[in-house]
Design a protein around this motif. Structure first.
Motif, PDB file in Angstrom:
ATOM      1  N   LEU A 131    -133.704  -4.387  84.785  1.00 26.23           N
ATOM      2  CA  LEU A 131    -134.152  -5.286  83.704  1.00 26.23           C
ATOM      3  C   LEU A 131    -134.453  -4.505  82.436  1.00 26.23           C
ATOM      4  CD1 LEU A 131    -136.668  -7.864  85.217  1.00 26.23           C
ATOM      5  CD2 LEU A 131    -134.446  -8.333  84.168  1.00 26.23           C
ATOM      6  N   HIS A 135    -132.973  -8.489  77.984  1.00 23.85           N
ATOM      7  CA  HIS A 135    -132.519  -9.493  78.944  1.00 23.85           C
ATOM      8  C   HIS A 135    -133.389 -10.747  78.847  1.00 23.85           C
ATOM      9  CE1 HIS A 135    -130.653  -6.182  81.727  1.00 23.85           C
ATOM     10  NE2 HIS A 135    -130.129  -6.227  80.523  1.00 23.85           N
ATOM     11  N   GLU A 136    -132.836 -11.834  79.369  1.00 28.08           N
ATOM     12  CA  GLU A 136    -133.570 -13.093  79.298  1.00 28.08           C
ATOM     13  C   GLU A 136    -133.940 -13.545  80.716  1.00 28.08           C
ATOM     14  OE1 GLU A 136    -131.659 -17.045  78.103  1.00 28.08           O
ATOM     15  OE2 GLU A 136    -132.451 -16.286  76.199  1.00 28.08           O
ATOM     16  N   VAL A 158    -131.907 -14.882  85.553  1.00 34.94           N
ATOM     17  CA  VAL A 158    -131.897 -13.641  84.773  1.00 34.94           C
ATOM     18  C   VAL A 158    -130.562 -13.559  84.048  1.00 34.94           C
ATOM     19  CG1 VAL A 158    -131.976 -11.116  84.863  1.00 34.94           C
ATOM     20  CG2 VAL A 158    -133.399 -12.451  86.426  1.00 34.94           C
ATOM     21  N   ARG A 159    -130.614 -13.348  82.736  1.00 31.37           N
ATOM     22  CA  ARG A 159    -129.377 -13.211  81.946  1.00 31.37           C
ATOM     23  C   ARG A 159    -129.334 -11.873  81.239  1.00 31.37           C
ATOM     24  NH1 ARG A 159    -130.389 -18.851  79.476  1.00 31.37           N
ATOM     25  NH2 ARG A 159    -129.671 -20.168  81.167  1.00 31.37           N
ATOM     26  N   PRO A 160    -128.581 -10.922  81.804  1.00 31.79           N
ATOM     27  CA  PRO A 160    -128.453  -9.612  81.154  1.00 31.79           C
ATOM     28  C   PRO A 160    -127.711  -9.703  79.823  1.00 31.79           C
ATOM     29  CG  PRO A 160    -127.789  -9.503  83.454  1.00 31.79           C
ATOM     30  CD  PRO A 160    -127.908 -10.961  83.104  1.00 31.79           C
ATOM     31  N   ASP A 161    -126.716 -10.566  79.733  1.00 34.33           N
ATOM     32  CA  ASP A 161    -126.124 -10.860  78.428  1.00 34.33           C
ATOM     33  C   ASP A 161    -125.657 -12.303  78.448  1.00 34.33           C
ATOM     34  OD1 ASP A 161    -123.390 -11.098  79.268  1.00 34.33           O
ATOM     35  OD2 ASP A 161    -123.181  -8.927  79.208  1.00 34.33           O
ATOM     36  N   GLU A 165    -125.033 -14.401  84.456  1.00 33.32           N
ATOM     37  CA  GLU A 165    -126.282 -15.058  84.827  1.00 33.32           C
ATOM     38  C   GLU A 165    -126.511 -14.919  86.330  1.00 33.32           C
ATOM     39  OE1 GLU A 165    -127.203 -19.025  83.161  1.00 33.32           O
ATOM     40  OE2 GLU A 165    -127.189 -19.698  85.240  1.00 33.32           O
TER      41      GLU A 165
END
Ligand SMILES: [Zn+2]
Length: 461
Positions: A131, A135-136, A158-161, A165
């Motif tokens: 993380l 990240h979102e 979790v969205r790394p970009d 997802e």
């Protein structure tokens, strides 16, 4: 998933100059390079944006790896009597350096046991230690309409970009299952150009070139171009770089520079990105000569040449003195690069030089770097360094009036003028490698020419 696709390209065309420039400058000033290079005057930089040729259309097209359980559909229509409606609550979590996913989940209101089970499910696909603050994370709860305050944790995302997802969802039996979904990403090419009025750096910012691409642009030309000395009014640049979008048009990230051309006093300096048979990647000029030189002339990004080589009145001592190096003014803390591959033969205090590093490149050449604020941990005496590796940071230690890098190139132990010394050049492509490069060059030139030009003038005031 929220889609922000509409209007992305339109926004780029319309607001790059008006709305984004001050923002881009602020962002970059805060993070990457010094802005205080000479006076700031807007240039008539132009921004050119597709209809973009699909150069190699799809980067990766991994479909959904595992079905992701979706949230229950929203109930519409009349509400049945005596039936409670559950409301979905999504909380976006801010990640700071040092946070753990467990800690964040507990802070968001998830019970420890449930957080643990859900994170274990995620771990099958994504290591929580990867993380990053950018990240979102979205944590989801369900709330019964009538029961005040009773929230049930239903999962998190979790969205790394913007293309990837990981979703963790509660399953019926109180467990959690996780899945990964990857949106198809399309590689497109973006072309930007500008007239260099004050510096390449400022002109590229004005042309909307993103910070990462700009840093790379400066780096690939830093082998041979001294940006402050060589650049004259009306010199200009072209650059073509990769940009990745999802199918719905959301900008995911920017990629590599494929082509760039600096036109300096009428001389073209094109560079083409090319992958060699051994898979190594480099930039070559139109004749297949590597841009990489044995030594960099400017081993610091975005710096201003503040004092040249030769006799000058010394700013502190007050009398004429031979200046045996060149000075680059840059803010304290600006990274300094090893000018070439070599071995660190000196690192430490060195009288008027302050914090000082000397690198021996071969039997003929060494380089020296003075007045550093500090050294890079990995640059120790006796250590091998690679060209471009960060060895230390600009400072003002020793006999110095302000933050700058004093840089020397020593040939057979004697200082020479770094701006004049004939650099041993990098590799020249030959035979079959040269043929492959020529094919690639033609392909790149076609792609560049195929990008539609939409000029947008920037007013001078
Ligand atoms: Zn100096």
């Amino acid at each position: 998933m929220a889609r922000t696709s509409t209007g992305i390209k339109k926004t780029m065309l319309n607001s790059v100059f008006v709305g984004r420039v001050p923002l881009a400058i602020a962002v970059i000033a805060a993070s990457v390079l010094p802005i205080w290079l000479l006076d700031f005057r807007p240039s008539d930089a132009s921004r050119i944006e597709g209809p973009i040729e699909r150069f190699a259309a799809i980067e990766h097209a991994a479909p959904v790896e595992q079905a992701v359980p979706t949230a229950p559909p929203e109930v519409t229509g009349p509400i049945p009597v005596n039936r409670q409606i559950n409301r979905q609550i999504n909380r976006k979590i801010r990640i700071s350096r040092g946070d753990t996913l467990m800690g964040l989940m507990i802070d968001a209101g998830v019970e420890r046991i449930e957080a643990h089970t859900a994170i274990e499910a995620l771990r099958m696909h994504f290591d929580p230690r990867r993380l990053r603050p950018e990240h979102e994370i979205i944590v989801s709860f369900e709330k019964e309409k009538e029961a005040a305050g009773a929230e049930t944790f239903t999962g998190f995302t979790v969205r790394p970009d913007r293309a990837v997802e990981y979703a963790v969802r509660r399953t019926g039996d109180g467990n959690f299952s996780a899945g990964k979904s990857v949106k198809e990403v399309e590689r497109t090419l973006v072309r930007a150009e500008g007239v260099i009025r004050s510096s390449l750096y400022l002109s590229a910012v004005e042309a909307g070139v993103p910070a990462g691409v700009l840093q790379e642009l400066v780096r690939i030309y830093s082998w041979d171009v001294d940006f402050q000395r060589s650049i004259q009014p009306d010199d200009r640049f072209d650059v073509m770089y990769e940009r990745f979008f999802t199918k719905s048009g959301t900008h995911v990230r920017d990629g590599e520079i494929i082509y760039a051309n600096l036109v300096l006093q009428g001389d073209e300096n094109p560079l083409y990105r090319h992958t060699l048979a051994d898979k190594s990647v480099d930039y070559f000029d139109d004749k297949g000569k590597s841009a990489r030189k044995a030594l960099m002339r400017t081993p610091v990004n975005g710096a201003r040449l503040s004092s040249g080589y030769g006799v000058r009145r010394h700013p502190i001592l007050g009398f004429n003195k031979m200046h045996r190096g060149v000075d680059f003014a840059a803010p304290a803390g600006t990274p300094i690069y090893a000018a070439g591959d070599g071995t660190i033969v000196h690192r430490g205090r060195n009288g008027a030089y302050g914090n000082y590093i000397r690198i021996r490149h071969n039997s003929e050449y060494s380089t020296a770097y003075a007045h550093l604020s500090r050294f890079n941990r990995r640059a120790r005496s006796g250590q091998r360094v690679k060209q471009g590796q960060i060895i230390g940071y600009v400072g003002s230690t020793g006999r110095s009036t302000g933050p700058h890098l004093h840089y020397e190139i020593l040939r057979r132990g004697r200082q020479t003028n770094p701006m004049r010394v004939k650099m041993p050049s990098g590799r020249n492509l030959k035979g079959a490698e040269l043929e492959r490069f020529r094919t690639e060059r033609a392909r790149i030139e076609d792609a560049f020419a195929g990008l539609t030009i939409t000029r947008k003038a920037v007013s001078a005031d």
